[in-house]
Design an enzyme around this catalytic site. Sequence first.
Site, PDB file in Angstrom:
ATOM      1  CG  ASN A   1      21.256  -8.087  -2.274  1.00 44.33           C
ATOM      2  OD1 ASN A   1      20.400  -7.330  -2.700  1.00 44.33           O
ATOM      3  ND2 ASN A   1      20.980  -9.328  -1.883  1.00 44.33           N
TER       4      ASN A   1
ATOM      5  CB  ILE B   1       9.097 -11.735  -1.507  1.00 45.77           C
ATOM      6  CG1 ILE B   1       9.715 -11.172  -2.794  1.00 45.77           C
ATOM      7  CG2 ILE B   1       9.419 -10.829  -0.325  1.00 45.77           C
ATOM      8  CD1 ILE B   1       9.140  -9.832  -3.210  1.00 45.77           C
TER       9      ILE B   1
ATOM     10  CB  ALA C   1      26.169  -7.505  -8.257  1.00 40.80           C
ATOM     11  CG  MET C   2      21.891  -5.217  -7.699  1.00 38.53           C
ATOM     12  SD  MET C   2      20.179  -5.743  -7.483  1.00 38.53           S
ATOM     13  CE  MET C   2      20.338  -6.754  -6.015  1.00 38.53           C
TER      14      MET C   2
ATOM     15  CB  CYS D   1      16.212  -8.729   4.951  1.00 36.92           C
ATOM     16  SG  CYS D   1      14.796  -7.625   4.831  1.00 36.92           S
TER      17      CYS D   1
ATOM     18  N   GLY E   1      14.735  -4.300   4.426  1.00 36.11           N
ATOM     19  CA  GLY E   1      14.341  -4.120   5.816  1.00 36.11           C
ATOM     20  C   GLY E   1      12.859  -3.986   6.047  1.00 36.11           C
ATOM     21  CD1 TRP E   2      10.308  -4.588   2.244  1.00 42.81           C
ATOM     22  CD2 TRP E   2      10.538  -2.385   2.092  1.00 42.81           C
ATOM     23  NE1 TRP E   2      10.591  -4.310   0.938  1.00 42.81           N
ATOM     24  CE2 TRP E   2      10.735  -2.950   0.803  1.00 42.81           C
ATOM     25  CE3 TRP E   2      10.639  -1.001   2.229  1.00 42.81           C
ATOM     26  CZ2 TRP E   2      11.029  -2.180  -0.318  1.00 42.81           C
ATOM     27  CZ3 TRP E   2      10.922  -0.237   1.112  1.00 42.81           C
ATOM     28  CH2 TRP E   2      11.124  -0.820  -0.142  1.00 42.81           C
ATOM     29  CG  ASP E   3       9.359  -7.969   2.269  1.00 40.80           C
ATOM     30  OD1 ASP E   3       8.171  -7.681   2.451  1.00 40.80           O
ATOM     31  OD2 ASP E   3       9.984  -7.660   1.239  1.00 40.80           O
ATOM     32  NE  ARG E   4      14.414 -11.756   3.212  1.00 48.55           N
ATOM     33  CZ  ARG E   4      15.296 -11.937   2.235  1.00 48.55           C
ATOM     34  NH1 ARG E   4      15.877 -13.120   2.091  1.00 48.55           N
ATOM     35  NH2 ARG E   4      15.589 -10.959   1.395  1.00 48.55           N
TER      36      ARG E   4
END
Length: 779
Positions: free
Chosen positions: A253, A279, A255-256, A364, A367-370
Amino acid sequence: MSCYSHMGMPEQCSWSDQFAYIHVTCFALYAKVVKNQSAPRQSEKTPSQRLLQVIGRDMRIIVFGFRPKTKQRRAIYDGLLRCTKPSRPWDLYAFSCGQSKFTNVNPKVRLLNECFRLLGKGFHSASIDMIDKGSYTLSNELWRISNVNSNYIMCPSYPFALIVPKSISDEEVVHASSFRSKGRLPVVSWCHPGTGAVLARSSQPLVGLMMNMRSNTDEKLVAALCSQLGGDKKGRRKLYIADARPRKNALANVAMGGGSESPSHYFQSEVVFFGIDNIHAMRESLSRLRDYLDTHGSTSSDGKLSLLRHGGWTWGGGNLSSMSASVATLGDSGWLIHVQSVLAGSAWIAARVALESASVLVHCSDGWDRTSQLISLANLLLDPYYRTFTGFQALIEKDWLAFGHPFEERMGMPTVSGCSDKPLDLSRQSSVGSFPSSPMRQSSGSFAPQAPSSSHAQNQYSPIFLQWIDCVSQLLRMYPFAFEFSSAFLVDLLDSVLSCRFGNFFCNSEKERQLVGVSESCGCLWAYLDDLRSSEGRSHVHYNLFYSPLKHNGPLLPPAAALAPTLWPQFHLRWACPSEAEAGELEAQCRNMSLKFSELQKAKEGAEKKAKETTNAMESLSAELQNEKRLSSSAMALAKRASKESAAIKRAIQSLGCKVHFAGGGDTTVDIETNPMGITQESVFSHSKRESDGIVQHQYSSDLSISISAVTDDVVSNNPLDRVCDAICPSRSRDGGCRWPEAGCAQLCSQFIGVKANYDAIDSLSIYETYFDTREEGK
């Protein structure tokens, strides 16, 4: 046909009754339309059958069979595709069905009440007026509620109320949000009421390509999460930064512009990576699990699918009872391994807070899935309140809905701004049978849509919330006494979320739900579930029979050896192995015993009520009997007293020379005569005056006879003697009643009689008579 409509099956179908009606929005893929290949020994003259395969989010797979050379399959495919994914959210059933009886209270009020509880201000009650005025910024010694995001400008995916350190100003909060992905800065999710430790959540920091970008405000905010230790311990508490991603993904990440924190930049901190996949890995894992269960289950899609897969010769059905107890026997699905990773991470977080009094910041990528999975599971382990019905609802509304888990994208629902009609890529990757996963291997006559090469990255569907509910069911299995709700409640919750009957889980954030007007236009899922439970009370299937709040009134800290998940039979196996999905023998017996116990309890309560009524009646009769006895004793005492008074009156009257006659009607007649012995006396007084000796004689004749009758007080006597007595009697009472013979008049009367007798005796003597003899005197 609406997006929630029930789809009827043809009458000639021999499918089981459980497939007679389906929720259209439970299904996310209608992309497998294939031509069935004939079996090796099948006659070439037998016409081939064209199938339409429907894959559901609830682990259900349905196959439609069509006659060849017809256009029905294309029409049905297009119609179901439109119902599955409408172009606008207002076409969903929850909006189009009209007014629901399950009204939805504004979720902002419930969220604010939960914030008050976390700060120890539970005695405050939130209201819409308080939210409109922005007067909800309460605080305690360490934390405060900020309204800096009340207009959702700072972070569109965060709630309107945020719990932040009290030492951090709103300006610093806004500045710190610019250093985090999507503006999701570190905020408090849960506070330990005793130690002051917190669970915080955020997104990844934007450290840049060279990983040298820093933010003093972000570092100050994170350091403020490490408050001073209380009690005998001195110094600041430790901070753990839990990155849910694998380390290599965090580095990728960079890289972004993303990445992870450097422990040297954050005071007294330690960074830990949990290695939970993204996901896309979860979506593919569930797809493989669904395919595995459909292949090896005791029943399959239409009762014939496994037969068709094996060329018409073998049956692939089996019993999953031995398979459901182990991770290794589920092939290469990897679903239980992912569940175990989430459970292990949340247990580690809960242990750091409970055992070390440390604060933990979880994130993560966005910050809204794992992050939502780990934070909410750690909350569930630490706080017994979240293991009740009310607390579980507050937990989901706080850490999933308010903090912006994108339900709209993860569940494949239409976005607020509209979306394309591309079906979701839930392709089954079967290794056998006539359903190849590659479009190049489709039979002639197949028209599965060709997904672009970037579909893997563009497809945002993922069973993240389903996986979290699966983790909760694993905890429920490990701690059957700690949860008020049962596994059946979790299944109904998931089915209600997938059905689109209610609007609670629409859209991607609190801001979007407010923009669409979900709470005003749609029914409330929580009100529906509450109504189900209220219909049967504690005997409802949603209640956990083994729940004992006193047994687990603290944190749950499962050991690593206990974190060995199994298939959730009530959800994963209910279509593939219905017998396995039914409640276990022990639970079924306990529920039957509970029902019988409830019936016996009701019968006992009825018997106790009747016994109490009988006891009360007996006590009432006993009291009445005692009262009657007291009245009887009082009457007997009065009768004895009256008898004694009557005897005394009789003796007093007789002593006056009167006769007393008691009549049967209660009247009393008193005859007064001058002769007390009853003999008529004539008192003759003669007074003769003799001229010769100077004696004057007088003769009086007196015969006195008086009759007195006793009458009631209300009768006015016309006897003048009575009126004179009433006028001059000094012993008469104030109310006018005569007190004779108790008064002194009886004694006066007796004295009068004596004086009168003496007077009569003296008067009978002659004035010339003397008491002394003169002649003797002369002698």
